[in-house]
Design a protein around this motif. Sequence first.
Motif, short mmCIF file in Angstrom:
data_model
loop_
_atom_site.label_atom_id
_atom_site.label_comp_id
_atom_site.label_asym_id
_atom_site.label_seq_id
_atom_site.Cartn_x
_atom_site.Cartn_y
_atom_site.Cartn_z
N PHE A 1 40.29 -10.22 18.10
CA PHE A 1 40.00 -8.91 17.50
C PHE A 1 40.36 -7.80 18.48
N ASP A 2 39.92 -7.94 19.75
CA ASP A 2 40.20 -6.90 20.75
C ASP A 2 41.70 -6.65 20.90
N HIS A 3 42.48 -7.73 20.83
CA HIS A 3 43.93 -7.55 20.98
C HIS A 3 44.53 -6.87 19.75
N PHE A 4 44.09 -7.28 18.56
CA PHE A 4 44.56 -6.59 17.35
C PHE A 4 44.21 -5.10 17.43
N LEU A 5 42.99 -4.80 17.88
CA LEU A 5 42.53 -3.41 17.97
C LEU A 5 43.38 -2.63 18.98
N LYS A 6 43.71 -3.24 20.10
CA LYS A 6 44.54 -2.58 21.11
C LYS A 6 45.90 -2.21 20.50
N VAL A 7 46.53 -3.16 19.82
CA VAL A 7 47.84 -2.89 19.22
C VAL A 7 47.70 -1.83 18.13
N TYR A 8 46.67 -1.94 17.31
CA TYR A 8 46.46 -0.98 16.22
C TYR A 8 46.21 0.43 16.78
N SER A 9 45.43 0.53 17.84
CA SER A 9 45.04 1.83 18.40
C SER A 9 46.15 2.49 19.20
N THR A 10 46.92 1.70 19.94
CA THR A 10 47.94 2.28 20.82
C THR A 10 49.32 2.32 20.20
N GLY A 11 49.58 1.42 19.24
CA GLY A 11 50.90 1.33 18.64
C GLY A 11 51.90 0.60 19.51
N ASP A 12 51.44 0.09 20.65
CA ASP A 12 52.33 -0.64 21.56
C ASP A 12 52.54 -2.06 21.08
N VAL B 1 47.56 -8.25 9.26
CA VAL B 1 46.16 -7.85 9.06
C VAL B 1 46.08 -6.35 8.84
N LEU B 2 45.06 -5.97 8.08
CA LEU B 2 44.74 -4.55 7.89
C LEU B 2 43.35 -4.30 8.47
N PRO B 3 43.12 -3.09 9.01
CA PRO B 3 41.82 -2.80 9.59
C PRO B 3 40.74 -2.67 8.51
N VAL B 4 39.53 -3.09 8.87
CA VAL B 4 38.35 -2.86 8.04
C VAL B 4 37.60 -1.73 8.74
N ILE B 5 37.42 -0.62 8.03
CA ILE B 5 36.87 0.59 8.64
C ILE B 5 35.50 0.90 8.04
N ASP B 6 34.53 1.23 8.91
CA ASP B 6 33.17 1.54 8.44
C ASP B 6 33.07 3.01 8.05
N ASN B 7 31.86 3.45 7.69
CA ASN B 7 31.63 4.83 7.25
C ASN B 7 31.86 5.86 8.36
N ASN B 8 31.85 5.42 9.61
CA ASN B 8 32.08 6.33 10.74
C ASN B 8 33.54 6.30 11.20
N ASP B 9 34.44 5.78 10.35
CA ASP B 9 35.86 5.67 10.66
C ASP B 9 36.14 4.80 11.89
N GLN B 10 35.30 3.82 12.14
CA GLN B 10 35.49 2.88 13.23
C GLN B 10 36.03 1.56 12.67
N VAL B 11 36.99 0.99 13.38
CA VAL B 11 37.52 -0.32 12.99
C VAL B 11 36.49 -1.36 13.40
N ILE B 12 35.94 -2.07 12.41
CA ILE B 12 34.91 -3.08 12.70
C ILE B 12 35.43 -4.51 12.55
N ASP B 13 36.61 -4.66 11.97
CA ASP B 13 37.19 -5.98 11.80
C ASP B 13 38.63 -5.80 11.31
N PHE B 14 39.34 -6.89 11.19
CA PHE B 14 40.66 -6.91 10.58
C PHE B 14 40.67 -8.01 9.54
N GLU B 15 41.24 -7.70 8.38
CA GLU B 15 41.32 -8.69 7.30
C GLU B 15 42.75 -9.19 7.18
N VAL B 16 42.89 -10.50 7.07
CA VAL B 16 44.22 -11.10 6.91
C VAL B 16 44.67 -10.83 5.48
#
Length: 175
Positions: free
Chosen positions: A79-90, A26-41
Amino acid sequence: MNKPETVNPSILAPILDLLSDAIIWVLPVIDNNDQVIDFEVRYSNKSADKAINHPNSSLIGLRILQDGVPSIESAPANFDHFLKVYSTGDESEYRLFAHYSGHQLETKRRLYEGGVLSIIRDRKAQKEAEQKEREKTELLDGVISHAPVGVQVYKSIRDSSGAIQDFKIKVHNQV
């Protein structure tokens, strides 16, 4: 030393489709405020499509929150788990339930090429086999412990050539 040539992903797709493990990238979907709002497969192999069994059939192009992947019920936590991995790199492991397929899935996720790669295993068959083994063990234990006569089960002790040298009591009842 020469840098290795990059492999075209379209060459790998037929190979990855042969794997029993599900693979989703998945790749992050980022809004105008540079916030990850979703992930696209952006990639899923056949095993992933089968394990999730989403009504849209193929997962490619679906979004985790918007389209409910693996299902509407599981999407927010997924989504929360994808975001955790994406944000922390762990690297992280995660369990999820795919409501459409009825499968309990276990996944290991890590950062990969600007997104998150998820390798997923369906543990349903393993859990069913474990349950059958427990049932057999309980049945055997019940037969042995309630037998009206003495019962002893022995394990053979073998030497290095495989010849039986002795026996050891493995199971017995109290009669």
